[in-house]
Design a protein around this motif. Structure first.
Motif, mmCIF file in Angstrom:
data_model
loop_
_atom_site.group_PDB
_atom_site.id
_atom_site.type_symbol
_atom_site.label_atom_id
_atom_site.label_comp_id
_atom_site.label_asym_id
_atom_site.label_seq_id
_atom_site.Cartn_x
_atom_site.Cartn_y
_atom_site.Cartn_z
ATOM 1 N N GLU A 1 0.832 -1.206 0.000
ATOM 2 C CA GLU A 1 0.000 0.000 0.000
ATOM 3 C C GLU A 1 0.864 1.253 0.000
ATOM 4 O O GLU A 1 0.604 2.214 -0.739
ATOM 5 C CB GLU A 1 -0.916 -0.020 1.221
ATOM 6 C CG GLU A 1 -2.002 1.032 1.176
ATOM 7 C CD GLU A 1 -3.103 0.754 2.182
ATOM 8 O OE1 GLU A 1 -4.163 1.379 2.061
ATOM 9 O OE2 GLU A 1 -2.910 -0.083 3.083
ATOM 10 N N GLN B 1 -14.668 -4.842 -6.173
ATOM 11 C CA GLN B 1 -13.795 -3.969 -5.402
ATOM 12 C C GLN B 1 -12.357 -4.045 -5.892
ATOM 13 O O GLN B 1 -11.901 -5.054 -6.412
ATOM 14 C CB GLN B 1 -13.827 -4.342 -3.908
ATOM 15 C CG GLN B 1 -15.067 -3.855 -3.174
ATOM 16 C CD GLN B 1 -14.876 -3.882 -1.673
ATOM 17 O OE1 GLN B 1 -14.118 -4.675 -1.130
ATOM 18 N NE2 GLN B 1 -15.586 -3.011 -0.974
ATOM 19 N N TRP C 1 -8.312 -4.217 -5.259
ATOM 20 C CA TRP C 1 -7.390 -4.764 -4.263
ATOM 21 C C TRP C 1 -6.828 -3.586 -3.468
ATOM 22 O O TRP C 1 -6.792 -3.593 -2.252
ATOM 23 C CB TRP C 1 -6.309 -5.525 -5.004
ATOM 24 C CG TRP C 1 -5.306 -6.231 -4.160
ATOM 25 C CD1 TRP C 1 -5.155 -6.158 -2.797
ATOM 26 C CD2 TRP C 1 -4.291 -7.138 -4.616
ATOM 27 N NE1 TRP C 1 -4.138 -6.951 -2.389
ATOM 28 C CE2 TRP C 1 -3.578 -7.564 -3.477
ATOM 29 C CE3 TRP C 1 -3.937 -7.622 -5.869
ATOM 30 C CZ2 TRP C 1 -2.503 -8.456 -3.566
ATOM 31 C CZ3 TRP C 1 -2.877 -8.507 -5.950
ATOM 32 C CH2 TRP C 1 -2.165 -8.913 -4.810
ATOM 33 N N PHE C 2 -6.397 -2.571 -4.182
ATOM 34 C CA PHE C 2 -6.003 -1.282 -3.594
ATOM 35 C C PHE C 2 -6.558 -0.183 -4.481
ATOM 36 O O PHE C 2 -6.552 -0.340 -5.708
ATOM 37 C CB PHE C 2 -4.468 -1.147 -3.527
ATOM 38 C CG PHE C 2 -3.836 -1.902 -2.412
ATOM 39 C CD1 PHE C 2 -3.938 -1.458 -1.102
ATOM 40 C CD2 PHE C 2 -3.138 -3.070 -2.669
ATOM 41 C CE1 PHE C 2 -3.352 -2.161 -0.080
ATOM 42 C CE2 PHE C 2 -2.554 -3.783 -1.651
ATOM 43 C CZ PHE C 2 -2.658 -3.323 -0.348
ATOM 44 N N ARG D 1 -7.906 -0.125 -0.609
ATOM 45 C CA ARG D 1 -8.720 -1.088 0.114
ATOM 46 C C ARG D 1 -10.154 -0.577 0.283
ATOM 47 O O ARG D 1 -10.388 0.626 0.429
ATOM 48 C CB ARG D 1 -8.137 -1.352 1.509
ATOM 49 C CG ARG D 1 -6.858 -2.171 1.508
ATOM 50 C CD ARG D 1 -6.457 -2.444 2.949
ATOM 51 N NE ARG D 1 -5.183 -3.141 3.042
ATOM 52 C CZ ARG D 1 -5.051 -4.460 3.020
ATOM 53 N NH1 ARG D 1 -6.132 -5.219 2.888
ATOM 54 N NH2 ARG D 1 -3.861 -5.019 3.126
ATOM 55 N N ASN D 2 -11.071 -1.538 0.258
ATOM 56 C CA ASN D 2 -12.490 -1.254 0.523
ATOM 57 C C ASN D 2 -13.051 -0.167 -0.390
ATOM 58 O O ASN D 2 -13.903 0.623 0.012
ATOM 59 C CB ASN D 2 -12.699 -0.858 1.996
ATOM 60 C CG ASN D 2 -12.197 -1.931 2.950
ATOM 61 O OD1 ASN D 2 -12.421 -3.108 2.719
ATOM 62 N ND2 ASN D 2 -11.517 -1.517 4.004
ATOM 63 N N THR D 3 -12.550 -0.127 -1.618
ATOM 64 C CA THR D 3 -13.018 0.859 -2.594
ATOM 65 C C THR D 3 -13.687 0.135 -3.754
ATOM 66 O O THR D 3 -13.086 -0.756 -4.357
ATOM 67 C CB THR D 3 -11.848 1.711 -3.128
ATOM 68 O OG1 THR D 3 -11.182 2.327 -2.026
ATOM 69 C CG2 THR D 3 -12.355 2.780 -4.076
ATOM 70 N N TRP E 1 -5.324 -11.959 3.732
ATOM 71 C CA TRP E 1 -4.523 -10.750 3.915
ATOM 72 C C TRP E 1 -5.156 -9.572 3.180
ATOM 73 O O TRP E 1 -5.211 -8.459 3.701
ATOM 74 C CB TRP E 1 -3.104 -11.006 3.400
ATOM 75 C CG TRP E 1 -2.255 -9.773 3.448
ATOM 76 C CD1 TRP E 1 -1.531 -9.294 4.490
ATOM 77 C CD2 TRP E 1 -2.076 -8.817 2.391
ATOM 78 N NE1 TRP E 1 -0.910 -8.119 4.156
ATOM 79 C CE2 TRP E 1 -1.229 -7.799 2.870
ATOM 80 C CE3 TRP E 1 -2.554 -8.734 1.082
ATOM 81 C CZ2 TRP E 1 -0.845 -6.724 2.091
ATOM 82 C CZ3 TRP E 1 -2.173 -7.657 0.310
ATOM 83 C CH2 TRP E 1 -1.317 -6.665 0.815
ATOM 84 N N ARG E 2 -5.616 -9.819 1.958
ATOM 85 C CA ARG E 2 -6.225 -8.741 1.174
ATOM 86 C C ARG E 2 -7.388 -8.112 1.909
ATOM 87 O O ARG E 2 -7.586 -6.894 1.876
ATOM 88 C CB ARG E 2 -6.717 -9.288 -0.168
ATOM 89 C CG ARG E 2 -5.662 -9.379 -1.241
ATOM 90 C CD ARG E 2 -6.323 -9.796 -2.540
ATOM 91 N NE ARG E 2 -7.476 -8.991 -2.830
ATOM 92 C CZ ARG E 2 -8.522 -9.365 -3.546
ATOM 93 N NH1 ARG E 2 -8.564 -10.576 -4.041
ATOM 94 N NH2 ARG E 2 -9.519 -8.549 -3.770
ATOM 95 N N LEU E 3 -8.202 -8.960 2.555
ATOM 96 C CA LEU E 3 -9.388 -8.466 3.252
ATOM 97 C C LEU E 3 -9.090 -8.079 4.688
ATOM 98 O O LEU E 3 -9.997 -7.724 5.444
ATOM 99 C CB LEU E 3 -10.493 -9.533 3.224
ATOM 100 C CG LEU E 3 -11.018 -9.896 1.833
ATOM 101 C CD1 LEU E 3 -12.050 -11.009 1.936
ATOM 102 C CD2 LEU E 3 -11.616 -8.678 1.141
ATOM 103 N N ASP E 4 -7.804 -8.151 5.081
ATOM 104 C CA ASP E 4 -7.388 -7.786 6.435
ATOM 105 C C ASP E 4 -8.129 -8.617 7.485
ATOM 106 O O ASP E 4 -8.605 -8.083 8.496
ATOM 107 C CB ASP E 4 -7.624 -6.291 6.670
ATOM 108 C CG ASP E 4 -6.758 -5.762 7.815
ATOM 109 O OD1 ASP E 4 -5.751 -6.413 8.129
ATOM 110 O OD2 ASP E 4 -7.111 -4.720 8.401
#
Length: 517
Positions: free
Chosen positions: A153, A177, A179-180, A182-184, A322-325
């Protein structure tokens, strides 16, 4: 200072004049390239001057209009046509459309080599080349920082400053969505454009995809890594973007993603060993808590989950977590996957695994780890119509089932142990046949079809089962007892070992296999 279209017409040696779109003469020319294809926009983009002998220009008026519209929409600086070469004799439709769009169309005398125009653009673009080389040098610095530990990131944010453009990372499998960042969410207009022109980066397709949107163009470039991924660039006002810079850009990201992949695989191995230590109680409570903190887990709010997800690589799941934390610890054990996660995250875990998940009550304390694993396994048995089942949901729902694995094994052995022993000694499929027969609501025809045998063979098997168990499948009470014993066997894991035995021996239910004696 970059060269403009109007500047070209003012160079006597180039013998070039406006044919249409004169008001667009202020457009900047970043490169000049010859292309004779019917749709040059697959290869040329913003600021490029198309030079053509006219070979690719269509003769039909409507087609000429569409040709110019595509060039204009793609952001080309203009088009230069060699006079008295291969262009159609009638270019009136092209001229009219270019005037409407203020899109520059130039005519160059036959004797002027196109290479002279390219050379003029090069001379005028030396300052831009200097800026571009500096941008590439900045990319190399960012690459070194990524190798030294800069997160993905942070690297993307730094690269945005290096090239003065917005960067977005996309997993091709993800439809909604990024990947980066995030949450977009992916904007709907970009989704629609990708649907119309899928991201195909095969050898017969362009290396760089261009999506022309109302709010600005977006470039798409495949990232070279085992994980894959696509980099989307919204260039804004940047004049630095071109193929070589994009190549360096995705190479830097590919290195960072590979480093992330290796870190994820290492974390997976450490987590698997940790969960094994936890379940075996090989660590003190203090050491357990300290190590779980590294995975952002707390025993008080965590639970154990169990699934049978198949053969997909754990590293792929781990990277998605990991991607979704999502804080998780994974432990493969035979065909079973044990997961420690926070209870609130279990639906997300199931969505990644794509299979049924049973999970325990919150663990609360380390002394409850073995009990939590038993609860998760009991819950997993009841997944089916519902992909996620908690132990709390089944405690009161089916109180007659065994409370633990020992009780389940004892119940199965007491009722169906002789039948299982017979199968083991004789190599017969009686237990499997009983299970299918009851699952199909004692339908002779449906069960026989499921088992790939004749109805008469199934009748013979059922009678043999009744003889060995001392239970009649014509009596409701005996049917209920046999069914509950089968469910107890599922909880105890009897059918997992039987399934492996059957697979090793081939399909015993096939009519070509030896029949019961």
């Amino acid at each position: 200072m970059p060269l403009r279209i109007a500047d070209i017409t003012q160079m006597p040696e180039l013998r070039t004049r406006f044919f249409a779109g004169g008001p667009g003469g202020d457009r900047t020319v970043r490169w000049a390239h010859v292309c004779e294809l019917p749709d040059p926009t697959e290869w040329l983009g913003e600021g490029d001057l198309l030079m053509t002998t006219g070979m690719g220009i269509p003769a039909a008026p409507q087609a000429q209009a569409s040709y110019i519209e595509r060039l204009s929409q793609a952001g080309l600086a203009g088009v230069m046509i060699g006079e008295n070469m291969q262009a159609p004799a009638d270019l009136s439709a092209l001229q009219s459309t270019a005037n409407q769009l203020n899109f520059p169309v130039l005519m160059t005398q036959y004797g002027v080599p196109f290479a002279s125009v390219t050379r003029a653009v090069i001379d005028a673009g030396r300052k831009e080349e200097f800026d571009r080389r500096n941008a590439i040098n900045r990319l190399f610095v960012s690459a070194r920082m990524a190798i030294e530990g800069l997160s993905l990131e942070q690297l993307l944010q730094r690269l945005e400053k290096d090239i003065h453009a917005d960067l977005m990372l996309l997993d091709p499998q993800e439809k909604t969505q990024f990947w980066f960042p995030r949450n977009t969410d992916i904007p709907q207009n970009l989704r629609d454009a990708i649907k119309r022109q899928p991201m195909d980066f095969s050898e017969t397709q362009p290396v760089v995809r261009r999506y022309m949107l109302d709010d600005g163009d977006v470039f798409a470039v495949s990232i070279p890594s085992r994980k894959g991924g696509v980099l989307l660039i919204r260039h804004g006002e940047s004049h630095l973007l071109e193929y070589s810079l994009l190549h360096h850009l995705v190479a830097v990201l590919g290195i960072s993603i590979e480093r992330l992949r290796m870190e994820t695989e290492r974390s997976l191995r450490i987590g698997s060993q940790l969960l094994d230590d936890l379940l075996s109680l090989r660590l003190s409570p203090y050491e357990m808590g300290r190590q779980l903190e590294q995975f952002k887990l707390k025993i008080e709010s965590a639970c154990l989950a169990v699934a049978h997800p198949g053969a997909q690589k754990l590293s792929e799941w781990s990277l998605q977590f990991w991607r979704l934390d999502l804080p998780v610890v994974l432990r493969p054990q035979g065909d079973e996957l044990i997961v420690m996660a926070h209870t609130k995250d279990i639906p997300s875990v199931q969505a990644i695994l794509g299979t049924g998940v049973g999970f325990s009550n919150e663990i609360g304390g380390y002394e409850r780890l073995s009990e939590a694993l038993r609860e998760a396994r009991l819950a997993l048995v009841h997944t089916g119509a519902h992909p996620v089942i908690s132990y709390a949901e089944i405690v009161d729902k089916v109180p007659w089932l065994p409370d633990n694995l020992d009780e389940a094994a004892q119940t199965f052995q007491r009722i169906l142990g002789p039948l299982a022993d017979h199968d083991e000694k004789q190599g017969t499929p009686l237990l499997h046949s009983l299970r299918v027969f009851l699952e199909q609501n004692r339908s002779w025809l449906v069960a026989a079809k499921q088992l790939h045998i004749h109805k008469t063979t199934l009748i013979y098997r059922i009678r043999k089962i009744e003889s060995i168990t001392g239970r009649s499948l014509d009596h409701t009470e005996d049917v209920a007892i046999l069914w509950l014993a089968l469910r107890a066997g599922e909880i105890a894991g009897v059918f997992s070992s039987q399934k492996r035995r059957l697979a090793k021996a081939g399909d015993p239910t096939h009519p070509s296999r030896k029949e019961l004696k």
